[in-house]
Scaffold this motif. Structure first.
Motif, PDB file in Angstrom:
ATOM      1  N   GLY A  18       0.826  -1.200   0.000  1.00  5.46           N
ATOM      2  CA  GLY A  18       0.000   0.000   0.000  1.00  5.46           C
ATOM      3  C   GLY A  18       0.853   1.239   0.000  1.00  5.46           C
ATOM      4  O   GLY A  18       2.074   1.194   0.195  1.00  5.46           O
ATOM      5  N   GLY A  19       0.206   2.365  -0.232  1.00  2.02           N
ATOM      6  CA  GLY A  19       0.930   3.617  -0.249  1.00  2.02           C
ATOM      7  C   GLY A  19       0.006   4.810  -0.205  1.00  2.02           C
ATOM      8  O   GLY A  19      -1.214   4.700  -0.422  1.00  2.02           O
ATOM      9  N   TYR A  20       0.594   5.956   0.090  1.00  2.00           N
ATOM     10  CA  TYR A  20      -0.160   7.211   0.156  1.00  2.00           C
ATOM     11  C   TYR A  20       0.707   8.302  -0.446  1.00  2.00           C
ATOM     12  O   TYR A  20       1.918   8.377  -0.194  1.00  2.00           O
ATOM     13  CB  TYR A  20      -0.505   7.568   1.607  1.00  2.00           C
ATOM     14  CG  TYR A  20      -1.221   8.891   1.752  1.00  2.00           C
ATOM     15  CD1 TYR A  20      -2.596   8.980   1.571  1.00  2.00           C
ATOM     16  CD2 TYR A  20      -0.512  10.055   2.047  1.00  2.00           C
ATOM     17  CE1 TYR A  20      -3.256  10.199   1.693  1.00  2.00           C
ATOM     18  CE2 TYR A  20      -1.161  11.276   2.175  1.00  2.00           C
ATOM     19  CZ  TYR A  20      -2.531  11.336   1.995  1.00  2.00           C
ATOM     20  OH  TYR A  20      -3.181  12.549   2.098  1.00  2.00           O
ATOM     21  N   SER A  21       0.108   9.161  -1.261  1.00  2.00           N
ATOM     22  CA  SER A  21       0.836  10.286  -1.851  1.00  2.00           C
ATOM     23  C   SER A  21      -0.070  11.506  -1.903  1.00  2.00           C
ATOM     24  O   SER A  21      -1.284  11.387  -2.106  1.00  2.00           O
ATOM     25  CB  SER A  21       1.330   9.928  -3.259  1.00  2.00           C
ATOM     26  OG  SER A  21       0.244   9.632  -4.115  1.00  2.00           O
ATOM     27  N   ASN A  22       0.539  12.690  -1.724  1.00  2.00           N
ATOM     28  CA  ASN A  22      -0.234  13.930  -1.746  1.00  2.00           C
ATOM     29  C   ASN A  22       0.728  15.105  -1.900  1.00  2.00           C
ATOM     30  O   ASN A  22       1.937  14.977  -1.679  1.00  2.00           O
ATOM     31  CB  ASN A  22      -1.052  14.076  -0.462  1.00  2.00           C
ATOM     32  CG  ASN A  22      -2.304  14.911  -0.692  1.00  2.00           C
ATOM     33  OD1 ASN A  22      -2.413  15.631  -1.690  1.00  2.00           O
ATOM     34  ND2 ASN A  22      -3.255  14.836   0.231  1.00  2.00           N
ATOM     35  N   GLU A  23       0.180  16.253  -2.267  1.00  2.00           N
ATOM     36  CA  GLU A  23       0.953  17.475  -2.413  1.00  2.00           C
ATOM     37  C   GLU A  23       0.213  18.625  -1.745  1.00  2.00           C
ATOM     38  O   GLU A  23      -1.016  18.710  -1.828  1.00  2.00           O
ATOM     39  CB  GLU A  23       1.188  17.800  -3.893  1.00  2.00           C
ATOM     40  CG  GLU A  23       2.050  16.784  -4.623  1.00  2.00           C
ATOM     41  CD  GLU A  23       2.299  17.189  -6.058  1.00  2.00           C
ATOM     42  OE1 GLU A  23       1.816  18.276  -6.469  1.00  2.00           O
ATOM     43  OE2 GLU A  23       2.980  16.435  -6.788  1.00  2.00           O
ATOM     44  N   TRP A  24       0.987  19.511  -1.090  1.00  2.00           N
ATOM     45  CA  TRP A  24       0.452  20.711  -0.462  1.00  2.00           C
ATOM     46  C   TRP A  24       1.364  21.865  -0.863  1.00  2.00           C
ATOM     47  O   TRP A  24       2.381  22.118  -0.202  1.00  2.00           O
ATOM     48  CB  TRP A  24       0.417  20.569   1.053  1.00  2.00           C
ATOM     49  CG  TRP A  24      -0.355  19.370   1.535  1.00  2.00           C
ATOM     50  CD1 TRP A  24      -1.678  19.302   1.838  1.00  2.00           C
ATOM     51  CD2 TRP A  24       0.183  18.061   1.796  1.00  2.00           C
ATOM     52  NE1 TRP A  24      -2.009  18.040   2.263  1.00  2.00           N
ATOM     53  CE2 TRP A  24      -0.897  17.256   2.251  1.00  2.00           C
ATOM     54  CE3 TRP A  24       1.451  17.488   1.688  1.00  2.00           C
ATOM     55  CZ2 TRP A  24      -0.726  15.925   2.595  1.00  2.00           C
ATOM     56  CZ3 TRP A  24       1.610  16.160   2.020  1.00  2.00           C
ATOM     57  CH2 TRP A  24       0.532  15.404   2.470  1.00  2.00           C
ATOM     58  N   GLY A  25       1.031  22.529  -1.942  1.00  2.00           N
ATOM     59  CA  GLY A  25       1.899  23.597  -2.426  1.00  2.00           C
ATOM     60  C   GLY A  25       3.240  23.050  -2.860  1.00  2.00           C
ATOM     61  O   GLY A  25       3.337  22.177  -3.721  1.00  2.00           O
ATOM     62  N   LYS A  26       4.318  23.540  -2.228  1.00  2.00           N
ATOM     63  CA  LYS A  26       5.651  23.063  -2.551  1.00  2.00           C
ATOM     64  C   LYS A  26       6.015  21.781  -1.808  1.00  2.00           C
ATOM     65  O   LYS A  26       7.057  21.168  -2.084  1.00  2.00           O
ATOM     66  CB  LYS A  26       6.693  24.149  -2.224  1.00  2.00           C
ATOM     67  CG  LYS A  26       6.609  25.384  -3.116  1.00  2.00           C
ATOM     68  CD  LYS A  26       7.743  26.338  -2.814  1.00  2.00           C
ATOM     69  CE  LYS A  26       7.710  27.546  -3.756  1.00  2.00           C
ATOM     70  NZ  LYS A  26       8.845  28.467  -3.508  1.00  2.00           N
ATOM     71  N   PHE A  27       5.176  21.381  -0.868  1.00  2.00           N
ATOM     72  CA  PHE A  27       5.441  20.169  -0.104  1.00  2.00           C
ATOM     73  C   PHE A  27       4.812  18.957  -0.799  1.00  2.00           C
ATOM     74  O   PHE A  27       3.730  19.052  -1.393  1.00  2.00           O
ATOM     75  CB  PHE A  27       4.881  20.275   1.321  1.00  2.00           C
ATOM     76  CG  PHE A  27       5.638  21.218   2.202  1.00  2.00           C
ATOM     77  CD1 PHE A  27       6.749  20.780   2.915  1.00  2.00           C
ATOM     78  CD2 PHE A  27       5.245  22.544   2.316  1.00  2.00           C
ATOM     79  CE1 PHE A  27       7.442  21.656   3.737  1.00  2.00           C
ATOM     80  CE2 PHE A  27       5.934  23.425   3.130  1.00  2.00           C
ATOM     81  CZ  PHE A  27       7.035  22.979   3.846  1.00  2.00           C
ATOM     82  N   SER A  28       5.473  17.800  -0.690  1.00  2.00           N
ATOM     83  CA  SER A  28       4.935  16.556  -1.240  1.00  2.00           C
ATOM     84  C   SER A  28       5.315  15.404  -0.327  1.00  2.00           C
ATOM     85  O   SER A  28       6.322  15.443   0.391  1.00  2.00           O
ATOM     86  CB  SER A  28       5.462  16.300  -2.654  1.00  2.00           C
ATOM     87  OG  SER A  28       6.859  16.085  -2.650  1.00  2.00           O
TER      88      SER A  28
END
Length: 337
Positions: free
Chosen positions: A200-210
């Motif tokens: 399993g895995g999780y990925s996301n982005e918040w502006g310049k953060f990933s």
């Protein structure tokens, strides 16, 4: 007199290969037909005394039919393989027709799937002819596989669960036979594998953060079922851990990235006898990698990386009596034009 064990030895081995492939397909609304052929020529040459030059012709032909209808997909395939080695004392030619069946059903982010496959692994030229290691008596490894699983793939989260059962005839394994420094390729008559795999895995982005994470865990039992009369019957196959897993976490900010990875391998035996003295303890390693990308005015991209491998300085042996390196550092600079 001369000590034969201390004679200077400087043997050279050279390998090369040429590969060609041709494929064609015919597509209809619900049905797709595919045919392909791959041909590989490879060789092994050495200056070892009395060794013979060997080359291999390997051809694989596949005929596949895929039926798709409203999320349901069924795939039937037949693979024909012909492998012939040309040398003095060469191994027997291999001609085999193997089937595969795959079915899956997709509904939104969910996929339910199952397959049955009859496949094999032919011994490589090194397995057969490499000096002191290879054996021309080595047989191909045949495997019958059953697998059933569920996948989920959402916008940020994904995971998969698989249960599987394999029967492996003449499993090819490398183990030390005569001494610890001289390993040999051997066959186990029948190995049965029962396993469960979770990922399993999780990925996301918040502006310049990933953030990107991936995790895997496998519980797999590999046992020897060759001869019921042998004392090793139903013993664990050497170097086959029951538990293993990994975790990768990648943090990013603008042009920086920090990646950490965790790798775990459980207890396993070094020999088929499965004696307590041959039990290798579990081990784990933690690695860190810091990466920075620079974009120069002339368009060139420079990538600088600093790595720390085995951060916790774990003292372990992947192979018995061969200790792995402790904590070590590595720095690299890469230029992209």
């Amino acid at each position: 007199s001369t000590n034969a064990a201390a004679i200077y030895c400087n043997n050279h081995y050279t390998q090369q290969s040429v590969y060609a492939s041709v494929a064609g397909s015919y597509n209809m609304k619900y049905l797709s037909l595919t045919a392909s052929t791959d041909i590989t020529w490879s060789d092994l040459n050495t200056d070892v005394y009395k060794s013979s030059y060997v080359y291999r012709l390997d051809s694989k032909s596949l005929l596949s039919a895929i039926l798709s209808y409203r999320g349901l997909e069924v795939n039937l395939a037949m693979l024909y393989t012909h492998i012939q080695d040309h040398t003095r004392g060469n191994a027997s030619p291999l001609r085999k027709l193997t089937p595969m069946f795959l079915a899956s059903y997709k509904n939104g982010p969910w996929v339910v799937r199952a397959f049955n496959k009859r496949i094999f692994r032919a011994p490589t030229l090194n397995d057969l002819y490499y000096t002191l290691v290879g054996s021309t008596d080595l047989k191909p490894e045949y495997t019958t596989q059953w697998d059933a699983g569920v996948d989920y793939r959402g916008r940020h989260l994904h995971f998969a669960i698989d249960g599987y059962y394999n029967e492996i005839e003449d499993k090819i394994v490398a183990i030390p036979m005569k001494c610890q420094f001289r390993w040999s390729m051997v066959n186990f008559g029948m190995v049965k594998s029962l396993g469960l795999s979770l990922s399993g895995g999780y990925s996301n982005e918040w502006g310049k953060f990933s953030l990107a994470t991936n995790a895997n865990y496998t519980c797999q039992s590999d046992r020897d079922y060759s001869m019921p009369s042998d004392p090793e019957y139903k013993h664990y196959v050497p170097y086959s851990p029951l538990h293993s897993g990994s975790l990768i976490i990648d943090l990013g900010y603008d042009s920086y990235s920090l990646c950490t990875s965790f790798l775990y391998t459980g207890e396993r035996f070094a020999l088929i006898s499965n004696n307590a003295d041959d039990l290798l303890g579990d081990w784990y390693t933690v690695d860190l990698k810091l990466n920075k990308r620079f974009r120069l005015k002339n368009g060139m991209v420079v990538q600088a990386t600093v790595e720390c491998n085995n951060l916790t300085d774990s003292r372990h042996e992947v192979v018995k009596r061969y200790p792995m390196p402790g904590r070590n550092w590595k720095a690299t600079v890469k230029f992209e034009l």
